[in-house]
Motif scaffolding. Structure first.
Motif, mmCIF file in Angstrom:
data_model
loop_
_atom_site.group_PDB
_atom_site.id
_atom_site.type_symbol
_atom_site.label_atom_id
_atom_site.label_comp_id
_atom_site.label_asym_id
_atom_site.label_seq_id
_atom_site.Cartn_x
_atom_site.Cartn_y
_atom_site.Cartn_z
ATOM 1 N N ILE A 198 57.272 47.825 4.998
ATOM 2 C CA ILE A 198 56.726 46.534 5.416
ATOM 3 C C ILE A 198 55.475 46.819 6.227
ATOM 4 O O ILE A 198 55.542 47.402 7.320
ATOM 5 C CB ILE A 198 57.740 45.735 6.262
ATOM 6 C CG1 ILE A 198 59.023 45.492 5.454
ATOM 7 C CG2 ILE A 198 57.133 44.409 6.706
ATOM 8 C CD1 ILE A 198 60.112 44.793 6.238
ATOM 9 N N ASN A 199 54.331 46.470 5.641
ATOM 10 C CA ASN A 199 53.041 46.766 6.269
ATOM 11 C C ASN A 199 52.929 48.269 6.548
ATOM 12 O O ASN A 199 52.960 49.073 5.634
ATOM 13 C CB ASN A 199 52.849 45.918 7.527
ATOM 14 C CG ASN A 199 52.791 44.442 7.211
ATOM 15 O OD1 ASN A 199 52.257 44.059 6.178
ATOM 16 N ND2 ASN A 199 53.344 43.618 8.092
ATOM 17 N N ASN A 200 52.858 48.648 7.815
ATOM 18 C CA ASN A 200 52.662 50.054 8.172
ATOM 19 C C ASN A 200 53.938 50.720 8.664
ATOM 20 O O ASN A 200 53.884 51.777 9.287
ATOM 21 C CB ASN A 200 51.591 50.179 9.258
ATOM 22 C CG ASN A 200 50.245 49.698 8.776
ATOM 23 O OD1 ASN A 200 50.017 49.579 7.584
ATOM 24 N ND2 ASN A 200 49.352 49.417 9.713
ATOM 25 N N THR A 201 55.080 50.111 8.377
ATOM 26 C CA THR A 201 56.345 50.666 8.847
ATOM 27 C C THR A 201 57.245 51.005 7.663
ATOM 28 O O THR A 201 57.437 50.181 6.765
ATOM 29 C CB THR A 201 57.067 49.688 9.792
ATOM 30 O OG1 THR A 201 56.216 49.398 10.901
ATOM 31 C CG2 THR A 201 58.362 50.292 10.313
ATOM 32 N N ILE A 202 57.787 52.233 7.692
ATOM 33 C CA ILE A 202 58.725 52.706 6.670
ATOM 34 C C ILE A 202 60.131 52.606 7.249
ATOM 35 O O ILE A 202 60.410 53.124 8.336
ATOM 36 C CB ILE A 202 58.426 54.168 6.284
ATOM 37 C CG1 ILE A 202 56.996 54.316 5.777
ATOM 38 C CG2 ILE A 202 59.433 54.665 5.258
ATOM 39 C CD1 ILE A 202 56.703 53.584 4.502
ATOM 40 N N HIS A 203 61.040 51.941 6.508
ATOM 41 C CA HIS A 203 62.429 51.812 6.940
ATOM 42 C C HIS A 203 63.302 52.708 6.049
ATOM 43 O O HIS A 203 63.316 52.549 4.826
ATOM 44 C CB HIS A 203 62.888 50.362 6.842
ATOM 45 C CG HIS A 203 62.150 49.437 7.756
ATOM 46 N ND1 HIS A 203 62.574 49.158 9.035
ATOM 47 C CD2 HIS A 203 60.994 48.749 7.577
ATOM 48 C CE1 HIS A 203 61.713 48.315 9.621
ATOM 49 N NE2 HIS A 203 60.743 48.055 8.741
ATOM 50 N N VAL A 204 64.017 53.625 6.692
ATOM 51 C CA VAL A 204 64.837 54.602 5.984
ATOM 52 C C VAL A 204 66.300 54.354 6.325
ATOM 53 O O VAL A 204 66.639 53.935 7.442
ATOM 54 C CB VAL A 204 64.430 56.036 6.399
ATOM 55 C CG1 VAL A 204 65.238 57.068 5.627
ATOM 56 C CG2 VAL A 204 62.945 56.249 6.159
ATOM 57 N N ASP A 205 67.167 54.629 5.372
ATOM 58 C CA ASP A 205 68.609 54.488 5.601
ATOM 59 C C ASP A 205 69.004 55.345 6.803
ATOM 60 O O ASP A 205 68.745 56.550 6.837
ATOM 61 C CB ASP A 205 69.364 54.938 4.350
ATOM 62 C CG ASP A 205 70.871 54.701 4.451
ATOM 63 O OD1 ASP A 205 71.370 54.460 5.573
ATOM 64 O OD2 ASP A 205 71.550 54.798 3.413
ATOM 65 N N GLU A 206 69.651 54.716 7.785
ATOM 66 C CA GLU A 206 70.017 55.446 8.997
ATOM 67 C C GLU A 206 71.054 56.528 8.726
ATOM 68 O O GLU A 206 71.232 57.441 9.532
ATOM 69 C CB GLU A 206 70.550 54.471 10.058
ATOM 70 C CG GLU A 206 71.816 53.752 9.652
ATOM 71 C CD GLU A 206 72.292 52.785 10.719
ATOM 72 O OE1 GLU A 206 73.412 52.273 10.566
ATOM 73 O OE2 GLU A 206 71.561 52.551 11.688
ATOM 74 N N ASN A 207 71.719 56.468 7.568
ATOM 75 C CA ASN A 207 72.707 57.488 7.203
ATOM 76 C C ASN A 207 72.073 58.680 6.489
ATOM 77 O O ASN A 207 72.791 59.602 6.067
ATOM 78 C CB ASN A 207 73.793 56.881 6.313
ATOM 79 C CG ASN A 207 74.628 55.841 7.053
ATOM 80 O OD1 ASN A 207 74.967 56.038 8.221
ATOM 81 N ND2 ASN A 207 74.937 54.736 6.384
ATOM 82 N N LEU A 208 70.760 58.669 6.344
ATOM 83 C CA LEU A 208 70.074 59.797 5.728
ATOM 84 C C LEU A 208 70.353 61.064 6.536
ATOM 85 O O LEU A 208 70.310 61.060 7.769
ATOM 86 C CB LEU A 208 68.569 59.527 5.686
ATOM 87 C CG LEU A 208 67.694 60.605 5.040
ATOM 88 C CD1 LEU A 208 67.946 60.666 3.541
ATOM 89 C CD2 LEU A 208 66.206 60.313 5.310
ATOM 90 N N SER A 209 70.644 62.163 5.847
ATOM 91 C CA SER A 209 71.004 63.408 6.521
ATOM 92 C C SER A 209 69.858 63.920 7.386
ATOM 93 O O SER A 209 68.669 63.776 7.032
ATOM 94 C CB SER A 209 71.378 64.482 5.497
ATOM 95 O OG SER A 209 72.489 64.073 4.734
ATOM 96 N N ALA A 210 70.208 64.520 8.522
ATOM 97 C CA ALA A 210 69.196 65.132 9.381
ATOM 98 C C ALA A 210 68.577 66.324 8.662
ATOM 99 O O ALA A 210 69.250 67.033 7.906
ATOM 100 C CB ALA A 210 69.825 65.571 10.697
#
Length: 499
Positions: free
Chosen positions: A465-477
């Motif tokens: 959204i615009n200049n922000t990337i939203h990633v699944d919070e469960n994505l592995s470290a």
């Protein structure tokens, strides 16, 4: 000292459009000179004369044989056209043994051509070192040695380096029964009997088991030899040494003229290490290149043999890219070439560049290695050489109709693209890094799209959204890579870390 390989990821599925290295299509045919042959053929070494003409030392499989090779020298113009005044249609074929393989070529100011290597006779089961001298038209210089050919008739000998001294004498570097030797010849090709033992010097002595790979002459008219030390066969170490032109070790260099060092590069700290190439830098610095378990390393040393502490990691740059040869640009940057797997059963060329301080140059080819795949069959590279500030040649072979064709390829580096990309990188920011579930992008310029992958190259889904990337919070470290593509064709790759 223990150095650690810096890992760089090649994302093959990302098609990078704004490459600043490219094949020079004006050279030869579409950038490639393929030397005519009906048998497998390879360019092992290249050199230039003062007019920019290109000479390639070539080995070609003899018809009807599966292991005997004939020696030939190819001459072409700077534009990649075979010189019909040299040999026959630009190729001089020589045959003085059952099989000959070249390892080095040197062209003098007056276009006298020297080629050295190893020859073999199966009847006697002997291998021996040779040096040939050619006239400018490709014929043998019959005034040199035995009708233009010097042979050291001792079994298990080969020559890998030619050093032409100011007094017109010649030093040959090579091996005898795997141990390093130097051979000195007078200008007429006869052995300089006052050197070593009747012209032959054994570099190894006592506990110094030295395998010699390359020899050059320094600015002080001394000899710098590089290779490996193998007194412990299960853990060979890099080694180099310096002698004067009479074969005496320079005691002020290293430890009484010799340096032996265990690089212990991860992930194979006790694997075989050997220096195979050496280049002369400016201000009496020297660059030594080699490999360990398929990974490259470049050392920068001072005149006294010590590491240059200001270069990379205390004098050592290393990485997980293939290494065969390297050369220095006029701007001090270091270009490294090797052969790499492009796809299943298909090899091609890999090219990277280091900055003059030994760090990985991420302005070169968008921070990745440049892959040159000339054919659907495997292509091999054996040598490289800069011809100008931003143009260089690669000598090797290319698969064509089930035959390996000896080729010379010319490439160009356009650093104007690097400068533009670097300007964008200065304005480009990703934060926070490390991140949890969102990433903000700050930039100047229009972004076309954004892609994200993990270290295996697997695509990561996200929303933007615009200049922000939203990633699944469960994505592995772990470590990920983000590529931002601008509408003007420029691309930036950033490493990001998930907490």
């Amino acid at each position: 000292m223990k150095t650690t390989i810096t890992a760089f990821l090649l994302l093959l599925f990302w098609s990078l459009n704004s490459q600043n290295v490219s094949i020079d299509s004006s050279f030869g045919i579409n950038g490639v000179l393929a030397v005519p042959s009906s048998q497998n053929s390879y360019i092992y070494a290249i050199d230039l004369d003062t007019l920019g003409n290109i000479y390639g030392a070539r080995a070609t499989l003899q018809s009807g044989s599966s292991y005997n090779y004939e020696l030939s020298i190819t001459k072409c113009s700077a534009e990649g056209a075979l010189d019909n005044g040299f040999g026959i249609n630009g190729v001089s074929v020589l045959s003085f043994a059952e099989s000959q393989t070249p390892f080095d070529i040197k062209v003098t100011e007056y276009s006298k051509i020297f080629v050295c290597g190893m020859a073999h006779n199966s009847i006697s089961s002997q291998s021996f070192g040779f040096l040939v001298k050619l006239n400018p038209n490709g014929s043998l210089d019959t005034s040199f040695a035995n009708e233009g050919v010097f042979i050291l008739n001792v079994n298990s000998i080969g020559f890998n380096s030619i050093v032409l001294l100011n007094d017109d004498s010649i030093i040959l570097g090579g091996t005898s029964n795997s141990l390093g030797i130097l051979v000195k010849l007078n200008s007429n090709g006869s052995l300089a009997t006052g050197f070593g033992n009747n012209g032959v010097m054994n570099v190894s002595s006592g506990s110094f088991h030295f395998g010699l790979e390359k020899t050059i002459v320094t600015n002080n008219n001394e000899l710098l030899l590089v290779g490996f030390e193998f007194s412990n066969a299960s853990n060979t170490k890099i080694a180099y040494c310096k002698t004067d032109t009479n074969g005496n070790f320079i005691e002020a260099f290293g430890n009484n003229g010799k340096v032996v060092y265990d690089l212990q590069i991860d992930p194979y700290p006790f694997g075989s290490e050997l220096i195979t190439q050496i280049k002369k830098g400016t201000n009496n610095f020297y660059y030594l290149g080699g490999n360990n378990a398929g990974n490259y390393f470049i050392l920068k040393i001072n005149e006294d043999g010590s590491f240059d502490e200001n270069f990379a990691n205390s004098g050592i740059s290393s990485g997980n890219f293939p290494f065969t040869d390297f050369d220095l640009q006029e701007n001090g940057k270091i270009v490294i070439c090797g052969t790499t797997l492009v796809s299943d059963s298909n090899l091609g060329y890999s090219i990277i560049r280091l900055n003059d301080d030994g760090s990985f140059d991420d302005t070169f080819n968008n921070g990745s290695n440049f892959i040159l795949d000339l054919s659907s069959q495997s292509d091999y590279m054996y040598s490289m050489k800069f011809t100008s500030a931003n143009e260089f040649l690669i000598g090797g072979s290319m698969g064509q109709n089930a035959i390996r064709k000896a080729i010379i390829t010319k490439l160009t580096i356009d650093d104007a693209l690097s400068v533009n990309q670097n300007d964008k990188q200065l304005d480009f920011q990703i934060f926070p890094n490390p991140f949890k579930d969102r990433i903000n992008i700050s930039f100047k310029g229009e972004v076309k799209n954004v892609k994200m992958v993990d270290i295996s190259g697997k695509k990561i889904e996200f929303s933007r959204i615009n200049n922000t990337i939203h990633v699944d919070e469960n994505l592995s470290a772990g470590i990920y890579f983000m590529k931002v593509v601008f509408y003007d064709g420029m691309e930036i790759i950033k490493k990001i870390v998930k907490e």
